[in-house]
Design an enzyme around this catalytic site. Structure first.
Site, PDB file in Angstrom:
ATOM      1  N   GLY A  87       2.255  -0.265 -13.654  1.00  0.00           N
ATOM      2  CA  GLY A  87       2.355   0.802 -12.660  1.00  0.00           C
ATOM      3  C   GLY A  87       1.947   0.269 -11.302  1.00  0.00           C
ATOM      4  N   ARG A  88       1.567   1.176 -10.415  1.00  0.00           N
ATOM      5  CA  ARG A  88       1.196   0.747  -9.067  1.00  0.00           C
ATOM      6  C   ARG A  88      -0.265   0.326  -8.960  1.00  0.00           C
ATOM      7  NH1 ARG A  88       3.381   5.506  -6.694  1.00  0.00           N
ATOM      8  NH2 ARG A  88       1.599   5.513  -5.303  1.00  0.00           N
ATOM      9  N   GLU A  91      -1.372  -3.413  -8.043  1.00  0.00           N
ATOM     10  CA  GLU A  91      -1.130  -3.950  -6.700  1.00  0.00           C
ATOM     11  C   GLU A  91      -2.348  -3.793  -5.799  1.00  0.00           C
ATOM     12  OE1 GLU A  91       1.093  -0.378  -4.190  1.00  0.00           O
ATOM     13  OE2 GLU A  91       2.303  -1.713  -5.403  1.00  0.00           O
ATOM     14  N   CYS A 117       4.072  -5.144 -17.719  1.00  0.00           N
ATOM     15  CA  CYS A 117       4.739  -4.720 -16.499  1.00  0.00           C
ATOM     16  C   CYS A 117       4.068  -5.343 -15.278  1.00  0.00           C
ATOM     17  CB  CYS A 117       4.764  -3.199 -16.454  1.00  0.00           C
ATOM     18  SG  CYS A 117       5.969  -2.491 -15.329  1.00  0.00           S
ATOM     19  N   HIS A 118       3.603  -4.525 -14.341  1.00  0.00           N
ATOM     20  CA  HIS A 118       2.961  -5.012 -13.126  1.00  0.00           C
ATOM     21  C   HIS A 118       1.526  -5.496 -13.357  1.00  0.00           C
ATOM     22  CE1 HIS A 118       6.446  -3.087 -11.317  1.00  0.00           C
ATOM     23  NE2 HIS A 118       6.151  -3.712 -10.176  1.00  0.00           N
ATOM     24  N   TYR A 137       7.348  -7.120 -15.495  1.00  0.00           N
ATOM     25  CA  TYR A 137       8.488  -6.462 -14.875  1.00  0.00           C
ATOM     26  C   TYR A 137       9.170  -7.504 -13.985  1.00  0.00           C
ATOM     27  CZ  TYR A 137      11.400  -2.936 -12.773  1.00  0.00           C
ATOM     28  OH  TYR A 137      12.486  -2.216 -12.370  1.00  0.00           O
TER      29      TYR A 137
END
Length: 186
Positions: A87-88, A91, A117-118, A137
């Protein structure tokens, strides 16, 4: 059974947090989910990312996930493994020096780490994927390569294990990813 730490934050991918959190508990593992700056019982907002034929994933509001651990009180020596959802959240979590040190501790201690993923953004920022085969991802492929990892472009339903590291491209890989992670926990 193992004691697994999950590091998450606001706008973590809903399925990549909730599914492993519940599935690992169902397998008998103790699972503690934490977020920097938040206490047990406080919530983080999740996001649902879906693949609907667009050039990238779509994002929808998820739900409020109640944390059951205190990031500030985490003693890494008490945990057997680390799980990093995507997800975000990764980051901005990668900008937190304490989070980076936590990831590095699990790697240096040769404890299992699962990232999806992320989540690879945290692995890359912590510099723990050099010479490792890593899935993530596809948008994270440049970061994996820049951190010295070998980006593996695998099916969205597959996962890859390299030593004590288990990675996958996105939540459709949960069956393979969690099976491989669980094998390292047992």
């Amino acid at each position: 059974m193992a004691k697994v730490l999950i590091i998450a934050g606001d706008f973590v991918e809903d399925y990549e947090l909730m599914v492993p959190f519940q599935a690992l508990q169902a397998m008998g593992h103790e699972v503690i989910a934490v977020c920097p700056g938040k206490k047990p019982g406080e919530t983080i907002k999740t996001a649902i990312h879906d693949f609907e034929g667009d050039q990238t994933y779509t994002e929808k509001p998820g739900h409020l996930f109640a944390l059951n651990g205190d990031f500030a009180a985490v003693k890494t020596a008490e945990f057997d493994a680390l799980l990093i959802p995507g997800g975000r959240a990764p980051e901005y979590l990668r900008l937190n020096a304490e989070v980076i040190e936590l990831v590095r501790h699990f790697d240096a201690s040769k404890k299992p780490i699962a990232a999806i993923c992320h989540g690879a953004q945290l692995l890359a920022a912590a510099d723990v994927i050099r010479n490792k085969r890593v899935s993530a991802y596809p948008a994270c492929a440049p970061e994996v390569r820049l951190a010295g990892g070998e980006y593996c472009d695998i099916s969205v339903t597959d996962a890859i294990t390299d030593g004590k590291l288990v990675t996958a491209p996105a939540w459709p890989a949960h069956p393979a990813w969690l099976k491989q992670f669980n094998a390292l926990l047992n």
